[in-house]
Enzyme design. Sequence first.
Site, PDB file in Angstrom:
ATOM      1  N   GLU A  63       0.212   7.953  -9.928  1.00 19.20           N
ATOM      2  CA  GLU A  63       1.232   8.371 -10.889  1.00 19.20           C
ATOM      3  C   GLU A  63       1.249   7.457 -12.109  1.00 19.20           C
ATOM      4  O   GLU A  63       2.304   7.113 -12.637  1.00 19.20           O
ATOM      5  CB  GLU A  63       2.611   8.448 -10.218  1.00 19.20           C
ATOM      6  CG  GLU A  63       2.697   9.563  -9.176  1.00 19.20           C
ATOM      7  CD  GLU A  63       4.120   9.880  -8.756  1.00 19.20           C
ATOM      8  OE1 GLU A  63       5.068   9.583  -9.508  1.00 19.20           O
ATOM      9  OE2 GLU A  63       4.287  10.448  -7.655  1.00 19.20           O
ATOM     10  N   ASP A 121      -9.702   3.155  -3.618  1.00 21.79           N
ATOM     11  CA  ASP A 121     -10.431   2.011  -3.077  1.00 21.79           C
ATOM     12  C   ASP A 121     -11.858   1.950  -3.616  1.00 21.79           C
ATOM     13  O   ASP A 121     -12.537   2.973  -3.745  1.00 21.79           O
ATOM     14  CB  ASP A 121     -10.498   2.094  -1.552  1.00 21.79           C
ATOM     15  CG  ASP A 121      -9.165   1.778  -0.904  1.00 21.79           C
ATOM     16  OD1 ASP A 121      -8.179   1.531  -1.625  1.00 21.79           O
ATOM     17  OD2 ASP A 121      -9.113   1.779   0.342  1.00 21.79           O
ATOM     18  N   ASP A 168       0.822  -1.212   0.000  1.00 26.82           N
ATOM     19  CA  ASP A 168       0.000   0.000   0.000  1.00 26.82           C
ATOM     20  C   ASP A 168       0.860   1.268   0.000  1.00 26.82           C
ATOM     21  O   ASP A 168       2.090   1.212  -0.053  1.00 26.82           O
ATOM     22  CB  ASP A 168      -0.953  -0.035   1.196  1.00 26.82           C
ATOM     23  CG  ASP A 168      -2.352   0.457   0.871  1.00 26.82           C
ATOM     24  OD1 ASP A 168      -2.497   1.283  -0.041  1.00 26.82           O
ATOM     25  OD2 ASP A 168      -3.305   0.014   1.552  1.00 26.82           O
ATOM     26  N   GLU A 185      -0.613   1.791  -5.251  1.00 25.23           N
ATOM     27  CA  GLU A 185      -0.399   3.234  -5.048  1.00 25.23           C
ATOM     28  C   GLU A 185      -1.582   4.037  -5.584  1.00 25.23           C
ATOM     29  O   GLU A 185      -1.475   5.242  -5.769  1.00 25.23           O
ATOM     30  CB  GLU A 185       0.948   3.680  -5.631  1.00 25.23           C
ATOM     31  CG  GLU A 185       1.136   3.510  -7.131  1.00 25.23           C
ATOM     32  CD  GLU A 185       0.628   4.676  -7.941  1.00 25.23           C
ATOM     33  OE1 GLU A 185       1.291   5.693  -8.069  1.00 25.23           O
ATOM     34  OE2 GLU A 185      -0.481   4.543  -8.496  1.00 25.23           O
ATOM     35  N   TRP A 186      -2.713   3.331  -5.821  1.00 21.38           N
ATOM     36  CA  TRP A 186      -4.014   3.949  -6.112  1.00 21.38           C
ATOM     37  C   TRP A 186      -4.063   4.651  -7.474  1.00 21.38           C
ATOM     38  O   TRP A 186      -4.944   5.485  -7.710  1.00 21.38           O
ATOM     39  CB  TRP A 186      -4.431   4.930  -5.008  1.00 21.38           C
ATOM     40  CG  TRP A 186      -4.134   4.470  -3.625  1.00 21.38           C
ATOM     41  CD1 TRP A 186      -4.368   3.225  -3.102  1.00 21.38           C
ATOM     42  CD2 TRP A 186      -3.532   5.227  -2.571  1.00 21.38           C
ATOM     43  NE1 TRP A 186      -3.960   3.161  -1.799  1.00 21.38           N
ATOM     44  CE2 TRP A 186      -3.447   4.376  -1.437  1.00 21.38           C
ATOM     45  CE3 TRP A 186      -3.081   6.551  -2.461  1.00 21.38           C
ATOM     46  CZ2 TRP A 186      -2.919   4.805  -0.223  1.00 21.38           C
ATOM     47  CZ3 TRP A 186      -2.547   6.972  -1.251  1.00 21.38           C
ATOM     48  CH2 TRP A 186      -2.467   6.109  -0.154  1.00 21.38           C
ATOM     49  N   GLY A 187      -3.133   4.331  -8.364  1.00 16.96           N
ATOM     50  CA  GLY A 187      -3.149   4.925  -9.696  1.00 16.96           C
ATOM     51  C   GLY A 187      -2.711   6.369  -9.743  1.00 16.96           C
ATOM     52  O   GLY A 187      -2.920   7.047 -10.753  1.00 16.96           O
TER      53      GLY A 187
END
Length: 408
Positions: A212, A230, A175, A208-210
């Site tokens: 970069e 999420d 994460d 990394e949640w998109g």
Amino acid sequence: MAYPARDRGWGLVLELLLCFCWVSTMDAARYLGSVGSEPGVRRSLIANGLGLTPPMGWNSWNHFHCHIDENLIKQTADAMVSSGLAAVGYIYVNLDDCWGELNRDSQGNLVPRASTFPSGMKALADYVHGKGLKLGIYSDAGTQTCSKTMPGSLGHEEKDAKQFASWGIDYLKYDNCQNTGTSPKERYPKMSTALLNSGRPIFFSLCEWGQEDPATWAPSLGNSWRTTGDIGDNWNSMTSRADQNDKWASYAGPGGWNDPDMLEVGNGGMTTEEYRSHFSIWALAKAPLLIGCDIRGMSNVTFELLSNKEIIAVNQDKLGVQGKRLKKDGDLEVWGGPLSNNRVAVVLWNRGSSQARITAYWSDIGLEPSTVVKARDLWAHSTQSSVQGQLTATVDSHASKMYVLTPQ
């Protein structure tokens, strides 16, 4: 590539893998180019040989959040086998956040929480492996995890990777919380290298949640990468994750997959037809199929959705080309993608508030107008022969129809 003598066999496997993925990506480029999308790109893959098809399994977070313990994980492994989910391909049992103590021990090691995992992770891994399954774990590329209940792995990558390997861990979700403001492009490679040096093949899931655009740089580091924030157990969250993930379709392929987050099927926040759409689009998009509900007491409807072998076969197809949205007419959409043996997968998706007829023309999905196909309805388990030029179906609100078209 030149390899030391001890690594030559592994090196040959890697070269074959890279070649296979290059061929698959070019197949994707030819197909997607024929329907007006961006061409594929050549990818440099992580050298662990894992993830040739999207991972399938279960993760604790969506349903249980921090309320996990070793008994829950053991019972979930038991249910994975006894329910039949393992038999259709679900093999990973993945812990998410909150499994560890707040602080490392005096040697700097992560410590499983004594109150919830008293037997330790090695014993838990042995139990899960004894069921023919694989165990996944969670850490964070920061100073603490997202729950702030345990340490992150930033600055401890080599030690933690070796510890995970010594426990018998098969999968790491990594994460992005408490990250000190440093770019993930600097933090994630360190854990990637550490896992490769750990002595055990460990599937590496970047989360990394998109932020970069990891699809553009993560294939050389990991086996999947989150393209979104999420997911929530509701229609708007699910559909927005599908849309955000779709733009990166050309970057996915064997060895590395776009990840729009875990499945919510069975958690109760959507209707059966919404969950059917959720599962259909995730399967078509070659997303990881990680169940997020409590499988110990799932309903028959939930089991039937999650265990549809024909839908799963699309997700696990050896060609490994991510399907994508090919046509949009208001709330009526056609999604599709190529499969092995010259077949095409198609989803007719009604995102509107009323029943509607949706048509996929052969020109929408990359088929020649004269092509005659058998159309297999993957949810009705029925086949229509001698279909030519177009495929039309009446689709209820928020529902979908999914097909595999096989040239005759």
